[in-house]
Write an enzyme that holds these catalytic residues in place. Structure first.
Site, PDB file in Angstrom:
ATOM      1  N   ASP A 426       0.862  -1.172   0.000  1.00 36.98           N
ATOM      2  CA  ASP A 426       0.000   0.000   0.000  1.00 36.98           C
ATOM      3  C   ASP A 426       0.909   1.237   0.000  1.00 36.98           C
ATOM      4  OD1 ASP A 426      -2.284   1.646   0.361  1.00 36.98           O
ATOM      5  OD2 ASP A 426      -1.876   1.712   2.507  1.00 36.98           O
ATOM      6  N   GLU A 546      -8.176  17.421   6.201  1.00 32.80           N
ATOM      7  CA  GLU A 546      -9.031  18.400   6.860  1.00 32.80           C
ATOM      8  C   GLU A 546      -8.318  19.028   8.055  1.00 32.80           C
ATOM      9  OE1 GLU A 546     -13.597  18.535   7.065  1.00 32.80           O
ATOM     10  OE2 GLU A 546     -12.149  19.311   5.648  1.00 32.80           O
ATOM     11  N   PHE A 593     -19.103  16.233   1.565  1.00 32.47           N
ATOM     12  CA  PHE A 593     -18.248  15.692   0.504  1.00 32.47           C
ATOM     13  C   PHE A 593     -18.639  14.251   0.218  1.00 32.47           C
ATOM     14  CE2 PHE A 593     -14.694  13.131  -0.870  1.00 32.47           C
ATOM     15  CZ  PHE A 593     -14.096  13.898  -1.859  1.00 32.47           C
ATOM     16  N   THR A 731      -2.098   1.307  -4.650  1.00 30.58           N
ATOM     17  CA  THR A 731      -2.580   2.426  -3.849  1.00 30.58           C
ATOM     18  C   THR A 731      -4.019   2.756  -4.206  1.00 30.58           C
ATOM     19  OG1 THR A 731      -2.269   4.761  -3.324  1.00 30.58           O
ATOM     20  CG2 THR A 731      -1.522   4.040  -5.491  1.00 30.58           C
ATOM     21  N   LYS A 848      -6.943  -5.057  -4.672  1.00 29.26           N
ATOM     22  CA  LYS A 848      -5.664  -5.356  -4.022  1.00 29.26           C
ATOM     23  C   LYS A 848      -5.561  -6.837  -3.690  1.00 29.26           C
ATOM     24  CE  LYS A 848      -4.891  -0.852  -1.777  1.00 29.26           C
ATOM     25  NZ  LYS A 848      -4.640  -0.181  -0.491  1.00 29.26           N
ATOM     26  N   ASP A 868      -1.444  -0.726   6.099  1.00 30.51           N
ATOM     27  CA  ASP A 868      -1.700  -0.199   7.435  1.00 30.51           C
ATOM     28  C   ASP A 868      -3.171   0.019   7.728  1.00 30.51           C
ATOM     29  OD1 ASP A 868      -1.758   3.351   7.396  1.00 30.51           O
ATOM     30  OD2 ASP A 868      -1.975   2.047   5.673  1.00 30.51           O
TER      31      ASP A 868
END
Length: 1203
Positions: A426, A546, A593, A731, A848, A868
């Site tokens: 990742d 943010e 969002f 990713t 993945k 992670d």
């Protein structure tokens, strides 16, 4: 006791929580039907109706065994192994007349081995039980009646109990939220343990129960909940509550899941809905897939091979025995008179020779069991556990900043750490810190921020141009200096004297700068937390991006510090008075969002009554929404955004517009109506409504934040690449142009280097875009699939046309979805395997996992996945080895991993050092085990053949039994734990050494059979030299010849000496423990001879005083032992001497460097190291070499042109 309540923003007036409340949709019509039969009587523990509902208690057990099931279940697990089951059968047969030895001597080693394994499993399960005990005995406040709450253990909770959970406590079960310390009955929940996300989730109770806000009010709370049955869905909940003779619909918004944590909320009241194993988190917990290493699987094959040899020699020996037995009586003459064939039992009866042969076959199976190493499995388990302890305690893999050491969560696959062919990694949080830093911005067409990103450094290296940092020119030798070492504020790495410390007031467009940072301080969903002692404000935000924005606004003078029911407050520098003043804006709406909108907005009313819409979003949607008079800075801003993207930064566009009252009133009515809709197109209605208001915007500028690489990542990737390990980056980053960002990012890690050709697979072609606009899904899918297939085939053709050049494959998520189709995936894999580097951008969690499975099954090589976050769990479990990074995205990846480390850079030592050592140790240990058993088994077989296959063992019963358990196993365990062919420093200095594991050079069939052949030769030498030396010569001065007990003890002594000395020759790195175990094993044999021989003859039988009275006084015994041991070791010694001197393996060359003192000879060391660098590798070492080669060829061309 009463407790005060906090006033907090009424999110129900802003978000969509209140809309649709108390209304029944289609889901709730199922209540009472199959799957929706649960009835909970709240706060009515003593009522008969509540008592009739029998649900599981809240006790949670994660152990494999219980005290009642431990012995039977553990025994079943042990005897599932073929070897152990075989030893059990032979142990049972040892109680019959067929056995050539006593039953006790056969059963005791099995009991020791099985017992040791059961003890190990018992200890591991006890540790799990201790963890369960700690969780089950946590305390929570439970309503006991009369408004009184008493502290009780989690395990005592029952469905229907009312509990009070306080700030920073975990929820003890799945709870229905009744009310909270906030006026609007909201609470903030951290679900890190469930989904790995650190951002807080907002929950809110029903309006009807929100006023039950005090301990004393709880006594009057009575309700009945009817809901779905226990299930594993974390994000759904269907139910109804009957409260005060009213029915209320329940949703996931009111459900608080076990193992979540209450944050930023003083307390909540909740009703227990699901307990124990009915809770959603426990329903979701699945046992990790069983992983077995390739070495262990091959070891099973070796044991099957030895079983075949055992059965074969038993069968052939029995045929021979049957023939000889049949011919024992030749008239009145008896060939083997000592067996009394004329008056014999069935075992030696010539008249029943076929039956005698069958019985001999069974006897031989018992006798030859010593070919199979009974203690191999338990020894390997002990060694692997000790290896994991070394990994866990390696100080070089300890991350001091977070106080996190490496943690091997399983010991099954340590040796596979040394066999990794492909790493699938990742990016965010694994290669990067997942800690965003505000580093640059563009305001009013002017670029601000003088920081240098990791990618800019890498690009400067790539182009060879100088890199200027704060007025200093850095080159390749010093560019690794940590230029943010003085960074004191997390999330903020901005440097520009033009706007910091209030100097923005002096800028030509200070009015735009003010609006820009006001927008950052207002347009967000962050929650402020003010430290009462220091006054310092920190923020809880939904994402690191943010948080970085509000921190940047604070550091630049626009400090958001308060959010009330309907307002947002911040401090700013007043341009007129030059003093800090408080601004409070009324918060009217938050337009959230989502991935489709790619933007978020807030509608606020300022202090002068002006209505403002503040918006931030991706450039692909924001520039199209600008008004004609709002594009003043568009050209410059676009240029800056492209520059930021090239520097690997995440960008957002900031814009605003003013609204009039009529326009806002019309929008708000439509917005409320859309939110309250319960139809399937609710989200579409909301999006359509927001589309109408988010237009005609005025551009302010753009932000740029950096997700920095973790320390040591480029060096680690370079070292792993030198070791020949392929590295794929998968990713799921939300990047605006995924492929470009992917390329730019990997330059920082040197996954793409100068001179490396790139194969890019994307679906951004004009024909695909036009088809997407047409909207025919079938046509789009067909065209996309054909397009991807065409690009893959073109890439393969490009690869085959210039096989000597290194290639990098870059593919986006949309293309990857088609590349993974069954009819394309193998072609895609062929292309990917041929490339030196693979980058898959915008990959979904499922993609993945599918890519990992494709690589693992398609190549047949060992794969390692590292990540992670919760979105990496599938990938980690699919790979042969899953490595979890214990970073900031929670513990979900760690809990699903085989090994947890705190930083990606520790992977270098984990693989190149521990991986290499573990692989080599386990491989050598298994080979040695089979060697020593073949030596022993060969002497047993030859002696039986020498005794005319009569089933007569060469050794005393206890000699046979204790050989594997005591005299030879401990040195093998020491080898598996402590041996080092080269030091850790040399493992890292010469990474190619790792290829010994990848190519499996130490455990291939040739080496295994080589050790077996060595064992066979040693056994033959020992047997024939001993028997020829002792027979028929006189053994003692009185003329007595050596009997069976003397010959057997002498052969056994030589075998013990030979296998232990063989171990001494095979060991590369001696420790005190190895010396103790090797020479101690030999000493233990002599001590055993003394102790066992001193016992009564009923116990010691043929070993009675054999050492004191017969062996020790005879010089021939010591002489025979000496020269037989030397003779048996000479073949191996000569072979190793020739190999080491004239044909050294790569580790042999490194050992010569150490032994001959070449460690300080840079020319020789560099010559050896160069073997680890190939043209198709990646990393900055390969890049430097490629650059040097280009310069070399360029110089040759110049010289040729001059001549």
């Amino acid at each position: 006791m009463g407790t005060g309540r906090k006033r907090r923003l009424h999110f129900s007036k802003i978000y969509s929580f209140k809309c649709g409340r108390n209304r029944f949709d289609d889901d709730h019509s199922q209540i009472g039907g199959p799957g929706f039969s649960r009835v909970v009587y709240c706060n009515e523990t003593g009522v008969s109706e509540a008592a009739t509902q029998i649900y599981v208690d809240n006790y949670v057990r994660s152990t494999k065994y219980t005290p009642m099931t431990f012995i039977p279940k553990s025994l079943f697990e042990q005897f599932r192994r073929v070897a152990n089951f075989y030893f059990l059968v032979t142990g049972i047969l040892s109680f019959t007349a067929l056995a050539p030895y006593s039953a006790v001597s056969a059963i005791l080693p099995l009991i020791v081995v099985i017992g040791a394994t059961m003890v190990k499993e018992g200890i591991e399960d006890w540790q799990r039980q201790q963890q369960d005990h700690e969780v089950n005995n946590r305390k929570v406040k439970v309503h006991s009646g009369g408004g009184v709450f008493e502290s009780r253990e989690w395990k005592t909770l029952r469905v229907g109990d009312v509990v009070k959970v306080e700030k920073d406590e975990f929820f003890p079960a799945d709870l229905l939220l009744i009310s909270s310390s906030y006026e609007d009955a909201v609470c903030y929940v951290e679900t890190m343990n469930l989904d790995g996300e650190t951002n807080l989730k907002l929950k809110q109770s029903l309006d009807a129960t929100s006023m039950i806000n005090d301990d004393s009010n709880i006594n009057s709370f009575k309700a009945t909940v009817k809901c779905e049955d226990p299930n594993a869905s974390l994000y759904t909940f269907v139910g109804t509550m009957e409260f005060q003779e009213q029915q209320y619909a329940l949703s996931p918004q009111q459900l608080l899941l076990r193992d979540s944590k209450l944050r930023n909320t003083d307390y909540i009241y909740g009703v227990v809905i699901f307990t124990g194993h009915d809770t959603k988190v426990i329903q979701n917990s699945t046992d990790p897939p069983s992983k077995r290493s390739g070495i262990e699987k091959r070891m099973d094959n070796i044991i099957y091979f030895l079983f075949f040899i055992l059965f074969l020699i038993a069968f052939l020996g029995s045929i021979y025995f049957g023939i000889v037995t049949k011919n024992d009586l030749d008239g009145d003459r008896m060939k083997r008179w000592y067996l009394r064939p004329d008056d014999s039992e069935i075992f030696f009866d010539p008249k029943r020779a076929p039956a005698a042969a069958i019985f001999h076959f069974l006897t031989a199976l018992l006798l030859y069991t010593y070919l199979i190493p009974i203690s191999l499995y338990v020894s390997i388990e002990i060694v692997k556990v000790l290896q994991t302890i070394f990994i866990n305690n390696d100080i070089h893999m300890y991350y001091e900043e977070a106080d996190k050491p490496a943690h091997a969560r399983t010991s099954n696959i340590t040796e596979e750490l040394g066999q990794i062919d492909t790493i699938l990694s990742d990016k965010t949080g694994t290669l990067t810190c997942n800690s965003m830093e505000f580093i640059k911005c563009s305001i009013a067409g002017t670029a601000y921020g003088r920081g240098v990103t990791e990618v800019e450094r890498a690009m400067a290296k790539k182009t060879g141009s100088p890199l200027v940092v704060n007025g200093r020119v850095l080159d390749d030798d010093n560019d690794d200096e940590d230029d943010d070492s003085g960074l004191s504020v997390k999330g903020y790495n901005f440097e520009d004297e033009r706007i910091v410390n209030g100097y923005w007031l002096l800028e030509p467009r200070s009015d735009v700068i003010q609006k820009f940072f006001r927008l950052l301080a207002i347009c967000h969903t962050a929650i402020p937390d003010v430290d009462e002692e220091t006054g310092r404000v920190t923020y809880e935000a939904e994402s690191p991006d943010e948080a970085a924005f509000v921190i940047a606004a604070r550091e630049l003078g626009f400090e958001f510090y308060k959010r009330t029911q309907t307002t947002v407050s911040f401090m700013e520098l007043d341009p007129m008075s030059k003093k800090k003043v408080e601004r409070t804006y009324e918060l009217l709406n938050v337009l959230e969002f989502n991935s489709a909108r790619k933007r978020m907005s807030v509608i606020v009313r300022d202090e002068f009554g002006k209505l403002l819409l503040l918006c931030k979003g991706a450039d692909s949607v924001m520039f199209d929404r600008l008004a004609k008079n709002g594009r003043q800075f568009e050209e410059n801003t676009k240029e800056h955004v492209n520059e930021y993207a090239d520097a690997g930064l995440r960008t957002l566009i900031l814009a605003y517009r003013e609204l009039n009252e009529e326009e806002y009133k019309e929008f708000n009515e439509k917005f409320i109506e859309a939110k309250n809709s319960v139809s399937e197109d609710r989200e579409d209605l909301i999006d359509a409504t927001t589309e109408e208001i988010e237009k005609d915007l005025i551009l302010l500028g753009a932000t740029a934040v950096e997700d920095k690489l973790q320390k040591g990542v480029p060096e680690c990737i370079d070292k792993l690449a030198q070791a020949g390990i392929k590295i794929w980056v998968l990713t799921g980053d939300k990047m605006e142009t995924a492929i470009n960002i992917g390329q730019v990012f990997v330059f920082a890690c040197s996954l793409l280097r100068q001179g490396m050709k790139q194969i890019i697979i994307t679906l951004e072609s004009p024909e695909i875009i036009s088809a997407e606009k047409a909207g025919d899904k079938d046509v789009i899918s067909k065209m996309s699939k054909e397009n991807v297939k065409k690009q893959i085939l073109a890439g393969k053709a490009q690869l085959s046309s210039s096989s000597s050049d290194p290639y990098a494959l870059i593919i986006d998520g949309k293309s990857l979805a088609y590349a993974l189709h069954d009819d394309i995936k193998n072609t895609f894999l062929d292309l990917a395997v041929g490339c030196a580097s693979v980058i898959c951008c915008r990959s979904s969690p499922k993609q993945k996992a599918l890519v990992t499975r494709l690589v693992k099954e398609g190549t047949g090589k060992t794969t390692l996945a590292i990540g992670d976050g919760a979105n990496d769990v599938g990938m980690l479990q699919e790979a042969d080895i899953g490595i979890g990074i214990s970073g900031v995205e929670g513990m979900q990846a760690v809990m699903s991993s085989d090994i947890a480390i705190a930083q990606f850079r520790f992977l270098e030592r984990l693989l190149l050092v521990h991986g290499h050592w573990c692989y080599r140790r386990i491989s050598s240990m298994i080979c040695y085990f089979f060697y020593k058993n073949i030596v022993f088994g060969t002497t047993v077989f030859l002696y039986e053949a020498y005794a005319s296959f009569s089933g007569q063992p060469a050794y005393n019963d206890w000699y046979l039994s204790l050989y594997n358990v005591f005299f030879t196993s401990l040195p093998a365990i020491a080898l598996g734990v402590f041996d080092q062919d080269v030091s850790a420093r040399f493992c890292l200095k010469f990474p190619l050494l790792y290829q010994e594991g990848v190519q499996n050079t130490l455990f291939r069939w040739r080496r295994i059979f080589g050790w077996m052949l060595n064992g066979l030769a040693s056994g033959i030498i020992v047997f024939f030299l001993c028997t020829r030396a002792l027979d028929p010569e006189s053994y003692r001065k009185n003329g007595k010849t050596a009997g069976m007990e003397v010959v057997g003890a002498t052969i056994y002594t030589c075998v013990v000496w030979v296998v232990n000395c063989q171990m001494a020759l095979a060991v590369s790195y001696f420790t005190l423990i190895q010396h103790v175990f090797i020479w101690g094993g030999i000493i233990l044999w002599y001590l055993f001879l003394l102790a066992y021989g001193a016992m009564p003859t009923s116990i010691s039988t043929t070993a009675y005083n054999v050492f004191l009275e017969t062996l020790a006084p005879a010089p021939s015994y010591w002489f025979v032992t000496f020269y037989v041991v030397i003779a048996a070791l000479i073949p191996y010694y000569c072979y190793k001497a020739v190999q080491m001197r004239f044909f050294p393996a790569y580790h042999g060359m490194i050992q010569w460097i150490r032994y001959e003192g070449h460690t300080d000879d840079p020319e020789y060391v560099n010559m050896v190291r160069q073997r680890s660098i190939r043209t198709t590798t990646v990393g900055f070492t390969a890049r430097s070499i490629a650059r040097d080669n280009d310069l070399y060829h360029l110089n040759l061309e110049r010289q040729a042109s001059k001549s």
